[in-house]
Design an enzyme around this catalytic site. Structure first.
Site, PDB file in Angstrom:
ATOM      1  N   SER A 150     -11.475  52.701  -9.901  1.00  0.00           N
ATOM      2  CA  SER A 150     -12.033  54.033  -9.614  1.00  0.00           C
ATOM      3  C   SER A 150     -11.831  54.972 -10.808  1.00  0.00           C
ATOM      4  O   SER A 150     -10.927  54.762 -11.636  1.00  0.00           O
ATOM      5  CB  SER A 150     -11.323  54.610  -8.389  1.00  0.00           C
ATOM      6  OG  SER A 150      -9.943  54.740  -8.670  1.00  0.00           O
ATOM      7  N   GLU A 198     -18.562  59.275  -4.794  1.00  0.00           N
ATOM      8  CA  GLU A 198     -18.769  57.842  -4.591  1.00  0.00           C
ATOM      9  C   GLU A 198     -18.336  57.482  -3.171  1.00  0.00           C
ATOM     10  O   GLU A 198     -17.179  57.679  -2.807  1.00  0.00           O
ATOM     11  CB  GLU A 198     -17.939  57.044  -5.610  1.00  0.00           C
ATOM     12  CG  GLU A 198     -18.144  55.550  -5.477  1.00  0.00           C
ATOM     13  CD  GLU A 198     -17.399  54.736  -6.534  1.00  0.00           C
ATOM     14  OE1 GLU A 198     -16.244  55.070  -6.851  1.00  0.00           O
ATOM     15  OE2 GLU A 198     -17.992  53.764  -7.032  1.00  0.00           O
ATOM     16  N   CYS A 253     -20.112  48.636  -8.197  1.00  0.00           N
ATOM     17  CA  CYS A 253     -20.217  49.821  -9.046  1.00  0.00           C
ATOM     18  C   CYS A 253     -21.646  49.995  -9.536  1.00  0.00           C
ATOM     19  O   CYS A 253     -21.977  51.005 -10.124  1.00  0.00           O
ATOM     20  CB  CYS A 253     -19.255  49.708 -10.215  1.00  0.00           C
ATOM     21  SG  CYS A 253     -19.656  48.330 -11.262  1.00  0.00           S
ATOM     22  N   LYS A 289      -3.367  41.818 -13.844  1.00  0.00           N
ATOM     23  CA  LYS A 289      -2.817  42.468 -12.647  1.00  0.00           C
ATOM     24  C   LYS A 289      -4.001  42.634 -11.686  1.00  0.00           C
ATOM     25  O   LYS A 289      -4.797  43.553 -11.800  1.00  0.00           O
ATOM     26  CB  LYS A 289      -2.234  43.826 -13.026  1.00  0.00           C
ATOM     27  CG  LYS A 289      -1.220  44.394 -12.064  1.00  0.00           C
ATOM     28  CD  LYS A 289      -1.677  44.545 -10.646  1.00  0.00           C
ATOM     29  CE  LYS A 289      -2.380  45.840 -10.356  1.00  0.00           C
ATOM     30  NZ  LYS A 289      -2.846  45.940  -8.936  1.00  0.00           N
ATOM     31  N   GLU A 338      -4.151  44.476  -5.430  1.00  0.00           N
ATOM     32  CA  GLU A 338      -3.239  43.980  -4.383  1.00  0.00           C
ATOM     33  C   GLU A 338      -3.991  43.664  -3.093  1.00  0.00           C
ATOM     34  O   GLU A 338      -3.463  42.991  -2.212  1.00  0.00           O
ATOM     35  CB  GLU A 338      -2.107  44.984  -4.128  1.00  0.00           C
ATOM     36  CG  GLU A 338      -2.526  46.350  -3.620  1.00  0.00           C
ATOM     37  CD  GLU A 338      -2.896  47.332  -4.724  1.00  0.00           C
ATOM     38  OE1 GLU A 338      -3.555  46.930  -5.715  1.00  0.00           O
ATOM     39  OE2 GLU A 338      -2.541  48.516  -4.596  1.00  0.00           O
ATOM     40  N   PHE A 366     -10.761  45.585  -6.349  1.00  0.00           N
ATOM     41  CA  PHE A 366     -10.908  44.658  -5.220  1.00  0.00           C
ATOM     42  C   PHE A 366     -12.314  44.094  -5.058  1.00  0.00           C
ATOM     43  O   PHE A 366     -12.500  43.098  -4.370  1.00  0.00           O
ATOM     44  CB  PHE A 366     -10.499  45.361  -3.904  1.00  0.00           C
ATOM     45  CG  PHE A 366     -11.552  46.278  -3.343  1.00  0.00           C
ATOM     46  CD1 PHE A 366     -12.629  45.764  -2.618  1.00  0.00           C
ATOM     47  CD2 PHE A 366     -11.502  47.653  -3.543  1.00  0.00           C
ATOM     48  CE1 PHE A 366     -13.627  46.598  -2.114  1.00  0.00           C
ATOM     49  CE2 PHE A 366     -12.490  48.492  -3.040  1.00  0.00           C
ATOM     50  CZ  PHE A 366     -13.555  47.952  -2.334  1.00  0.00           C
TER      51      PHE A 366
HETATM   52  P1  NAD Z   1      -8.725  51.406  -7.642  1.00  0.00           P
HETATM   53  O1  NAD Z   1      -8.893  52.352  -8.772  1.00  0.00           O
HETATM   54  O2  NAD Z   1      -8.167  51.911  -6.377  1.00  0.00           O
HETATM   55  O3  NAD Z   1      -7.798  50.168  -8.090  1.00  0.00           O
HETATM   56  C1  NAD Z   1      -8.006  49.479  -9.285  1.00  0.00           C
HETATM   57  C2  NAD Z   1      -6.658  48.963  -9.791  1.00  0.00           C
HETATM   58  O4  NAD Z   1      -5.799  50.049 -10.049  1.00  0.00           O
HETATM   59  C3  NAD Z   1      -5.960  48.057  -8.792  1.00  0.00           C
HETATM   60  O5  NAD Z   1      -5.452  46.938  -9.481  1.00  0.00           O
HETATM   61  C4  NAD Z   1      -4.874  48.947  -8.204  1.00  0.00           C
HETATM   62  O6  NAD Z   1      -3.712  48.237  -7.882  1.00  0.00           O
HETATM   63  C5  NAD Z   1      -4.571  49.937  -9.309  1.00  0.00           C
HETATM   64  N1  NAD Z   1      -4.206  51.281  -8.824  1.00  0.00           N
HETATM   65  C6  NAD Z   1      -4.636  51.880  -7.682  1.00  0.00           C
HETATM   66  N2  NAD Z   1      -4.120  53.130  -7.593  1.00  0.00           N
HETATM   67  C7  NAD Z   1      -3.374  53.314  -8.696  1.00  0.00           C
HETATM   68  C8  NAD Z   1      -2.607  54.413  -9.199  1.00  0.00           C
HETATM   69  N3  NAD Z   1      -2.515  55.559  -8.528  1.00  0.00           N
HETATM   70  N4  NAD Z   1      -1.973  54.262 -10.367  1.00  0.00           N
HETATM   71  C9  NAD Z   1      -2.074  53.109 -11.067  1.00  0.00           C
HETATM   72  N5  NAD Z   1      -2.782  52.046 -10.642  1.00  0.00           N
HETATM   73  C10 NAD Z   1      -3.425  52.143  -9.478  1.00  0.00           C
HETATM   74  O7  NAD Z   1     -10.161  50.726  -7.420  1.00  0.00           O
HETATM   75  P2  NAD Z   1     -10.595  49.739  -6.246  1.00  0.00           P
HETATM   76  O8  NAD Z   1     -10.662  50.520  -4.986  1.00  0.00           O
HETATM   77  O9  NAD Z   1      -9.817  48.493  -6.288  1.00  0.00           O
HETATM   78  O10 NAD Z   1     -12.084  49.368  -6.723  1.00  0.00           O
HETATM   79  C11 NAD Z   1     -13.207  50.122  -6.411  1.00  0.00           C
HETATM   80  C12 NAD Z   1     -13.543  51.080  -7.525  1.00  0.00           C
HETATM   81  O11 NAD Z   1     -13.754  50.360  -8.726  1.00  0.00           O
HETATM   82  C13 NAD Z   1     -14.839  51.833  -7.275  1.00  0.00           C
HETATM   83  O12 NAD Z   1     -14.666  53.162  -7.713  1.00  0.00           O
HETATM   84  C14 NAD Z   1     -15.850  51.112  -8.157  1.00  0.00           C
HETATM   85  O13 NAD Z   1     -16.971  51.879  -8.558  1.00  0.00           O
HETATM   86  C15 NAD Z   1     -14.993  50.755  -9.316  1.00  0.00           C
HETATM   87  N6  NAD Z   1     -15.550  49.649 -10.090  1.00  0.00           N
HETATM   88  C16 NAD Z   1     -16.119  49.970 -11.282  1.00  0.00           C
HETATM   89  C17 NAD Z   1     -16.705  48.987 -12.041  1.00  0.00           C
HETATM   90  C18 NAD Z   1     -17.368  49.325 -13.342  1.00  0.00           C
HETATM   91  O14 NAD Z   1     -17.801  48.411 -14.009  1.00  0.00           O
HETATM   92  N7  NAD Z   1     -17.478  50.577 -13.727  1.00  0.00           N
HETATM   93  C19 NAD Z   1     -16.695  47.655 -11.590  1.00  0.00           C
HETATM   94  C20 NAD Z   1     -16.076  47.363 -10.379  1.00  0.00           C
HETATM   95  C21 NAD Z   1     -15.501  48.384  -9.638  1.00  0.00           C
END
Ligand code: NAD
Length: 487
Positions: free
Chosen positions: A229, A378, A284, A176, A179, A152
């Site tokens: 994450s 985090e 991140c 994808k 959401e 997001f």
């Molecule tokens: P998230 O992991 O909750 O979601 C990421 C994606 O995974 C979304 O599209 C979501 O729909 C899907 N998802 C969520 N839960 C899931 C599950 N149980 N099973 C399968 N798919 C699932 O992450 P977020 O909250 O959208 O983003 C923030 C996180 O992303 C933070 O931890 C941040 O550090 C990380 N991030 C990392 C980088 C990097 O370059 N390392 C860059 C941007 C964000």
């Protein structure tokens, strides 16, 4: 920002926006908490349609030359520029960051397209006469239908980390989006179509966990990139690779900034506070822990002054959701109860006229110890935990003990000490006197440890390996029957 309502979110498959009777979920603007749209929660059926479209499109798209394929992205880059104001406002609306931060995000997407269109300059393949009349050549070929799963926090930029490169290199793509922020990717689909991208080359399937699992399982998908994450990165990496797909999965972070007593006071205080509070700490690459080495009180005093100039709703955006606000405030409260000192407290922030929005003010927590949750986990909010270390070795050891390893930085005017941190920090991206050390193209982006799973990085030159496979061809054009290929 008067009328906030947006069109219904649709999937984009084979050049058409469509929406079946799936379950839907509301999209909220975190600026006000208002419902602005809703999205379909797709499953295997919609994914299979997208894979079929992408598979069909692959035959023609992959047979074009690299120079032909990049033409779409010249046009698309101009469209991003022409529409930058509207695209920035859309990022702001769905994500909650400030207009300036949103605009900087779209500018970064433009830069990512510039890298993609330079691909013919970068990939010239290899050829050598290995024996008389015998040549070996290596060509980079696309891999097929690929999928990109995005988070997001950068609704516009993170999809541009992967999509332009993957497509110009000849693959066809399914995105994808998160959401929580599906609107920017829908606009991306419209603009790519307007730029002339053939139907089926770029597809979008909306939803949550179910569609991510379907992507990991679908046998028509060759590669999966994931950004999000660490918890989900591990699930996706394991599931996609056990289904024999190539996968790179970027996870969360806990970035340490090591501040030495000789650091430039204003610049350091400004950089540290900007790093921890920019995009409301939802980067991140954000500063999460400041390790203060020896006597750094004068820098902390200056940070307090800097932090007090940051005001939610003015120069600080919202966090993504009510749950995020509660989680962040919970971390602060727990640290306080365990004896840490809250120097600047962002709990309970509200913005007049936007009382339904999700705001947390900048927060500085001092005297954090390494066993506290705020030192290890985090938080993903505008919060920095200060741990005090007696010397640089102890500071490096604290940085090294993190499970994560996205970024680390050092603030000092001493080159030798900076070099020690550059060598010893256990992180993929290092900053010296810079709080958010994001490598710019053509340098690639990617962390270490539990901040990334898989080989290579997600952007820049390193991503070329991920989106292509090498074809090795040996030719012999000397007809004499006595010469074999070793001659
Ligand atoms: P998230 O992991 O909750 O979601 C990421 C994606 O995974 C979304 O599209 C979501 O729909 C899907 N998802 C969520 N839960 C899931 C599950 N149980 N099973 C399968 N798919 C699932 O992450 P977020 O909250 O959208 O983003 C923030 C996180 O992303 C933070 O931890 C941040 O550090 C990380 N991030 C990392 C980088 C990097 O370059 N390392 C860059 C941007 C964000």
């Amino acid at each position: 920002m008067e009328s906030m309502k947006q069109p219904q979110v649709k999937n984009f498959i084979n050049g058409e926006f469509s929406r079946n009777g799936q379950n839907s979920m509301d999209v909220l603007s975190p600026l006000t908490g208002e419902i602005i749209s809703n999205l379909p929660m797709s499953g295997m059926k919609e994914l299979s349609e997208a894979v079929q479209a992408a598979k069909t499109a692959f035959t023609l798209w992959s047979s074009k030359t690299l120079k032909e394929r990049i033409q779409v992205f010249f046009k698309y880059r101009s469209l991003l520029e022409e529409n930058i104001d509207e695209l920035s406002k859309l990022v702001q609306l769905e994500n909650g960051k400030t207009y300036g931060e949103s605009r900087a995000e779209v500018e970064k997407s433009i830069e990512l397209c510039e890298f993609a269109v330079s691909m013919p300059q970068i990939i010239t393949n290899e050829i050598q006469e290995v024996s008389r009349g015998v040549e070996c050549r290596i060509e980079r070929k696309p891999i097929g239908v690929v999928a990109c799963i995005t988070p997001f926090n950068f609704p516009n930029m993170v999809p541009h980390w992967t999509v332009p490169n993957a497509i110009v290199l000849g693959n066809t793509v399914i995105v994808k989006p998160s959401e929580l922020v599906p609107l920017s990717v829908m606009r991306m689909a419209e603009l790519l179509k307007e730029a002339g991208l053939p139907d089926g080359v770029f597809n979008v399937v909306n939803g949550g966990k179910e569609i991510v699992e379907a992507i990991c399982d679908h046998e028509g998908i060759e590669a999966v990139s994931f950004v999000g994450s660490t918890h989900v990165a591990k699930i996706v990496y394991k599931r996609a690779s056990s289904n024999l797909k190539r996968c790179v999965a970027l996870g969360g972070a806990k970035n340490h900034l090591l501040v030495l007593p000789d650091a430039h006071v204003e610049m350091t205080a400004n950089n540290v506070v900007a790093s921890m509070s920019g995009c409301a700490g939802q980067r991140c690459m954000a500063a999460a822990v400041m390790v203060g080495v020896d006597k750094i009180q004068h820098i902390i005093d200056r940070m307090i002054i800097e932090a007090r100039t940051i005001v939610p709703g003015e120069n600080l955006g919202s966090v993504i959701s009510k749950e995020a606000k509660e989680r962040i405030e919970g971390y602060i409260t727990e640290a306080e109860q365990q004896g840490a000192k809250i120097l600047v407290d962002g709990r309970g922030a509200t913005v007049p006229g936007k009382e339904g929005g999700f705001y947390v003010g900048p927060t500085i927590i001092d005297y954090v110890t390494t066993d506290m949750k705020v030192a290890k986990e985090e938080i993903f909010g505008p919060v920095i935990s200060i741990i005090r270390a007696k010397d640089l070795d102890e500071a490096i050891q604290i940085e090294n003990s993190s499970n994560y390893g996205n970024a680390a930085a050092v603030f000092t005017q001493n080159g030798g000490l900076a070099k020690r941190v550059m060598e010893k920090a256990s992180a993929g991206m290092i900053g010296v006197n810079i709080g958010v050390p994001v490598p710019r193209e053509p340098f690639s982006f990617g962390g270490w440890n539990e901040s990334k799973f898989g080989v290579g990085d997600i952007t820049g030159k390193s991503s070329i390996e991920f989106w292509t496979q090498n074809k090795k061809t040996t030719t012999k054009w000397n007809p004499e029957d006595k010469t074999n290929w070793m001659s």
